[in-house]
Design a protein around this motif. Sequence first.
Motif, PDB file in Angstrom:
ATOM      1  N   THR A 100      70.568 -54.479 -90.269  1.00 62.58           N
ATOM      2  CA  THR A 100      71.810 -53.852 -89.496  1.00 62.58           C
ATOM      3  C   THR A 100      70.941 -53.646 -88.238  1.00 62.58           C
ATOM      4  O   THR A 100      70.773 -54.107 -87.009  1.00 62.58           O
ATOM      5  CB  THR A 100      71.662 -52.261 -89.471  1.00 62.58           C
ATOM      6  N   SER A 101      72.324 -52.828 -87.010  1.00 59.65           N
ATOM      7  CA  SER A 101      72.045 -53.167 -85.631  1.00 59.65           C
ATOM      8  C   SER A 101      71.504 -51.962 -85.019  1.00 59.65           C
ATOM      9  O   SER A 101      71.065 -51.811 -83.800  1.00 59.65           O
ATOM     10  CB  SER A 101      73.553 -52.832 -84.484  1.00 59.65           C
ATOM     11  N   GLN A 105      73.222 -47.648 -86.939  1.00 60.94           N
ATOM     12  CA  GLN A 105      74.550 -47.968 -88.455  1.00 60.94           C
ATOM     13  C   GLN A 105      74.098 -47.741 -89.692  1.00 60.94           C
ATOM     14  O   GLN A 105      74.341 -47.484 -91.040  1.00 60.94           O
ATOM     15  CB  GLN A 105      74.626 -49.794 -88.028  1.00 60.94           C
ATOM     16  N   THR A 232      64.969 -48.470 -86.345  1.00 62.45           N
ATOM     17  CA  THR A 232      65.523 -49.884 -84.985  1.00 62.45           C
ATOM     18  C   THR A 232      64.978 -50.506 -84.179  1.00 62.45           C
ATOM     19  O   THR A 232      63.737 -49.858 -83.824  1.00 62.45           O
ATOM     20  CB  THR A 232      66.023 -47.950 -84.019  1.00 62.45           C
ATOM     21  N   THR A 240      67.075 -55.050 -78.379  1.00 60.34           N
ATOM     22  CA  THR A 240      68.204 -54.425 -78.517  1.00 60.34           C
ATOM     23  C   THR A 240      69.157 -55.081 -79.701  1.00 60.34           C
ATOM     24  O   THR A 240      69.395 -56.071 -80.022  1.00 60.34           O
ATOM     25  CB  THR A 240      69.213 -54.002 -77.640  1.00 60.34           C
ATOM     26  N   GLY A 241      69.936 -54.063 -80.610  1.00 62.61           N
ATOM     27  CA  GLY A 241      70.819 -54.552 -81.421  1.00 62.61           C
ATOM     28  C   GLY A 241      70.855 -54.884 -82.768  1.00 62.61           C
ATOM     29  O   GLY A 241      71.090 -55.733 -83.314  1.00 62.61           O
ATOM     30  N   THR A 242      69.537 -54.854 -82.744  1.00 65.79           N
ATOM     31  CA  THR A 242      68.871 -54.921 -84.274  1.00 65.79           C
ATOM     32  C   THR A 242      67.991 -53.862 -85.043  1.00 65.79           C
ATOM     33  O   THR A 242      67.650 -52.364 -84.384  1.00 65.79           O
ATOM     34  CB  THR A 242      66.982 -55.744 -84.106  1.00 65.79           C
ATOM     35  N   GLU A 283      76.147 -56.952 -95.321  1.00 63.72           N
ATOM     36  CA  GLU A 283      75.644 -57.266 -93.807  1.00 63.72           C
ATOM     37  C   GLU A 283      77.409 -58.262 -93.239  1.00 63.72           C
ATOM     38  O   GLU A 283      77.400 -59.550 -92.980  1.00 63.72           O
ATOM     39  CB  GLU A 283      75.051 -58.527 -93.650  1.00 63.72           C
ATOM     40  N   PRO A 287      76.049 -62.117 -87.632  1.00 64.61           N
ATOM     41  CA  PRO A 287      75.064 -60.586 -87.042  1.00 64.61           C
ATOM     42  C   PRO A 287      74.041 -61.048 -86.025  1.00 64.61           C
ATOM     43  O   PRO A 287      74.473 -62.010 -84.750  1.00 64.61           O
ATOM     44  CB  PRO A 287      73.563 -60.696 -87.982  1.00 64.61           C
ATOM     45  N   ASN A 288      73.396 -59.981 -85.073  1.00 64.01           N
ATOM     46  CA  ASN A 288      72.653 -60.416 -83.647  1.00 64.01           C
ATOM     47  C   ASN A 288      71.370 -61.778 -83.990  1.00 64.01           C
ATOM     48  O   ASN A 288      70.522 -61.421 -84.191  1.00 64.01           O
ATOM     49  CB  ASN A 288      71.406 -59.131 -83.356  1.00 64.01           C
TER      50      ASN A 288
END
Length: 415
Positions: A100-101, A105, A232, A240-242, A283, A287-288
Amino acid sequence: MNAKPASAVSPLDIERVRADFPLLSRTVHGKPLIYFDNANTAQKPVSVIEAVDRHYREHNANVARAVHQLGEEATSAYESARDAIARFIHAPSRDEVILTSGTTQSINLVAYSYALPKLKAGDAILTTVMEHHANIVPWQLVAERTGATVKAAPIDANGELILEKYVEMLTPEVKLACVTHVSNVLGTVNPVREIARECRRRGIPLLVDGSQAVPHRPVDVQALGCDFYAITGHKMLGPTGTGALWAKREHLMAMPPFFGGGEMIREVRFEGTVFADPPHRFEAGTPNIAGFAGIPAAIGYLEGIGFDRLHATEQDLLAYALDALETVPGMRIFGRAKEREPVISFLIEGAHANDMATLLDLQGVAVRSGHHCAHPLMHFFGVPATLRASLAFYNTKAEVDGFIEAIAKVRKLLV
């Protein structure tokens, strides 16, 4: 945490460690940076930065949608992050790890895919007063749509969860229990294993916000006994964003998708869609990928240090910082938990938190000010905001000394 005694742990070569983090060597407003905002986001070692850079330079492609070489390489990197996280938190299966982010999320996924279809009027979700908004607001949103309620277990003046009250509130109408593993404001470590045991006795699933735990301590979701665990990436040295959600397979198999789109399906027809099995069911979309390429490096860095050494270093630094802060006139420290991670929230009498943070920044000191996405906790202590100094293993006692000197300078201007 079953850590070795400090005397049995080899010390960190702190200068060598700090050399791995390029940003720590910069200056701010002409002063050497003292970065004490690690609970907000951690700095990144060179190995993580290089992993992300290497992805864009050598492997940039989308995942799972191409049979060409770059697509296979990108997919391999993305799935390697799932493997690394599964091993890191001791998940029984990689297929129980949803990428996820981040924790926000992840919790929303549980709120809308797990809780929303099950809740009805009269049901309740139990959380605590010390939670981050990400472990409050999603439950309020689904409660409004279903007629359920959100209950909050109390804490004491030391900032510790009153465990017996939490257990008392695990009444039959509670369909999901939630708790943060480590408070982002106080550093309090909650007794997750004991809470999970009491939840299991009552047949109540437990979700744990692990954002502030995984940077500081080893996590074993099987040993904890919870049902959902959210993390996170950017708080544990990653991009970031993971982030990720771990959930027991029995829950994942029964949960409908939260997002719809590509990659989360087996077959789409206008008559109906057949969804993929977990984890890909959750998903959808691109994704990132580059961010997740950095996750194995972040985990590898933490594991290379070892949590025994990391814990001993941070606890020694925390004790040093607390002793130093106690010497500051007008100091009020929030939270005195017996077991805590290196997060200190405080105020100085006569000085507003935001004013202090702004002036400390001019001295090169980065701390957080505000409500820290924890309004109910601020209300509990009767303040609108606090200053928060959050430390990491790459910080030093010399930085703590510089922090105290900066506070003395700023205090003269405000008090």
